[in-house]
Design an enzyme around this catalytic site. Structure first.
Site, PDB file in Angstrom:
ATOM      1  NE  ARG A   1      -4.208  -1.312  -0.104  1.00 38.49           N
ATOM      2  CZ  ARG A   1      -4.240  -2.229  -1.067  1.00 38.49           C
ATOM      3  NH1 ARG A   1      -3.207  -2.363  -1.888  1.00 38.49           N
ATOM      4  NH2 ARG A   1      -5.279  -3.014  -1.217  1.00 38.49           N
TER       5      ARG A   1
ATOM      6  CD  GLU B   1      -1.738   3.598  -6.501  1.00 36.27           C
ATOM      7  OE1 GLU B   1      -2.721   3.042  -7.051  1.00 36.27           O
ATOM      8  OE2 GLU B   1      -0.875   2.969  -5.874  1.00 36.27           O
TER       9      GLU B   1
ATOM     10  CG  HIS C   1      -1.701  -0.456  -7.706  1.00 40.27           C
ATOM     11  ND1 HIS C   1      -2.345   0.331  -6.787  1.00 40.27           N
ATOM     12  CD2 HIS C   1      -1.836  -1.731  -7.240  1.00 40.27           C
ATOM     13  CE1 HIS C   1      -2.851  -0.423  -5.818  1.00 40.27           C
ATOM     14  NE2 HIS C   1      -2.550  -1.674  -6.078  1.00 40.27           N
TER      15      HIS C   1
END
Length: 527
Positions: free
Chosen positions: A235, A264, A283
């Site tokens: 995370r 993000e 990601h």
């Protein structure tokens, strides 16, 4: 089996078709691979179920307009993009897919570790530019290096298993993993600062919580070897990005491989993008064909169950409990959770086994829910999204063994719940519907576990209470309640103070250094 077909399901963010087709056989399904926040606000009122990945943010304003929404499915593990509290308040179930992308995230972690150890992306970019520069990209081997794993859940354990085949020495930090569990995984447990000092590679596998936010910042990086390489596929926000830029720029650490970011998508002007000794991926931890199919099918199955009033094992907020059961059990569930939080606070070592004993009439009810509530309280001190559905699973993953004892025979009170772990015992009951702690390690007490308390065993002699009160007053810490319990141990008493302010480590150390005080244990219930 009575399957309902009247429900409307909205799938956004590019959910894999396998799960969509499963839902279309039963429900009315509308698909928007890309949707803006404004568009979602506009159309959400007509839907009974919503499936998202990580792009869409299911915020309180969305939920306020979601008049028919019964369930939100997150096609993945983390639910950071969903306001779980707001959903719970509206009775909306939130589910995830905790297993669907475990292998993908594990393998991506190892891919990042290999890439950062051998400078693979940088070398590839150089080759594409027409160069042949072997000396510039000399790397390091994984063999005989020490890998530090922060968080030994399914992904962390999977990384440990794969690291063994590379002949790595594996150390780990996880406050809820026992030595026995670690031994079975081939891992040596360390305190966090020790891990920082000895590891050659450090990989993070913890959820993002108030406690793990900025867990690795510049002070921690300065403890590390200058040759260390950091990997984060868990995370964003666990590693402080600003401090990471400083550490990489000043060569405090050798390198990093980062897949997740605090915001993000990562800003195109982020200084992280300009560093030569960091590998960045957008990601991709769960971005495999197999993982996307897996999470899609998992969440679709959960939505089908939930909309047909069947239990869902992957709920991340409180499950539905029938009102007639909840009315009787609810106060004991709250008590159990607070006893669990207390036993965790009292334990100096990770808990590997916990016993929950129920005495009285409640033993004839579904008292196993009380045991689950105890686990929820124990784990909530360090983990997010722990509830009555997943507490047993999370505890089992961490090697915590639960044993339950039931007896309809009352002892002192009509009903009692007793929790034992690591040599500590705490017992509670209800006064009306309010939970009270009535015994701690054989000391009879009367404590309201709804605030911050300090548990202080001490020498039973005049002046001790005044000594402690004076010290706390000097630090402007208000005592709102106090109880002193006695036991058969001659000369020993137990002081339990309810305080209104957070207690710093400095104050705790000063209290422990008071000559009549044996120990000081802080427990916070609502913070």
């Amino acid at each position: 089996m009575n399957i309902q077909t009247k429900f409307n399901v909205l799938a956004v963010d590019g959910i894999a078709n396998e799960g969509i087709e499963q839902l279309k056989k039963i429900f009315n399904v509308e698909v928007h691979d890309k949707i803006s926040h404004e568009e979602l606000l506009e159309i959400i009122p007509k839907f009974d179920a919503l499936i998202v990945r990580s792009a869409s943010k299911v915020t309180a304003d969305i939920l306020e307009r979601a008049k028919n929404l019964k369930i939100i499915g997150r096609a993945g593990v983390g639910v950071d993009n969903i306001d779980v509290q707001a959903a719970t308040e509206r009775g909306i179930i939130v589910i995830n897919s905790p297993d669907g992308n475990t292998i993908a995230a594990t393998e991506h972690t190892f891919a990042m570790m290999l890439a950062v150890s051998r400078n693979i992306p940088q070398a590839s970019e150089s080759m594409h530019a027409g160069k042949w520069d072997r000396k510039k990209f000399v790397g390091v081997e994984l063999r005989n290096k020490t890998l530090g794993i922060i968080g030994l859940g399914k992904i962390g354990a999977g990384v440990a298993k794969r690291a063994q085949s590379f002949d790595m020495n594996i150390v780990a930090y996880d406050p809820f993993v026992s030595e026995e569990r670690a031994k079975n995984l081939g891992v040596h447990m360390l305190e966090l600062d020790e891990l920082f000092k000895i590891a050659d590679f450090i990989t993070v596998h913890m959820p993002l919580t108030n406690k793990t936010k900025d867990m690795i910042a510049l002070p921690q990086m300065r403890l590390m070897k200058p040759t260390v390489r950091l990997i984060n596929c868990a995370r964003g926000g666990i590693i402080n990005e600003k401090d990471l830029v400083t550490a990489l720029t000043e060569k405090i650490i050798a390198g990093a491989a980062i897949d997740v970011f605090e915001n993000e998508p990562l800003d195109e002007n982020s200084p992280l993008r300009k560093l030569p000794n960091i590998i960045l991926t957008p990601h991709l931890g769960a971005s495999t064909i197999e993982a996307q199919i897996g999470v899609s099918v998992d969440v679709a199955s959960g939505i089908i169950d939930a909309l047909n009033n069947r239990p869902v094992a992957t709920a991340v907020n409180l499950p539905h409990i029938p009102s007639h059961v909840l009315e009787k059990l609810a106060p004991y569930l709250d008590l159990g959770e607070r006893l669990g939080r207390t036993i965790t606070g009292m334990s100096k070592e990770p808990i590997s086994s916990v016993q929950v004993k129920v005495n009285g009439k409640i033993a004839d009810m579904n008292s196993s829910l009380i045991s689950t509530a105890v686990l929820k309280g124990m784990l909530s001190a360090a983990l997010e999204n722990v509830n009555l559905v997943n507490a047993n699973i999370l505890a089992a993953e961490r090697g915590i063994h639960l044993s339950e004892i039931k007896s309809s025979i009352a002892r002192d009170f009509a009903n009692l719940v007793t929790v034992s772990a690591n040599g500590n015992i705490v017992t509670g009951t209800l006064f009306g519907n309010a939970g009270r702690i009535v015994e701690i390690n054989n000391f009879r007490v009367d404590v309201d576990p709804h605030a911050r308390i300090l548990i202080c065993p001490h020498i039973n002699r005049p002046g001790v209470i005044g000594l402690v009160g004076t010290l706390l007053a000097q630090h402007k810490i208000n005592i709102s309640g106090m109880n002193v319990g006695k036991t058969a141990i001659e000369g020993t008493s137990l002081m339990v103070l309810t305080v209104d302010n957070p207690i710093s480590q400095q104050v705790l150390d000063e209290m422990k250094n008071l000559e009549p005080i044996f120990d000081v244990t802080p427990v916070a219930y609502d913070v």
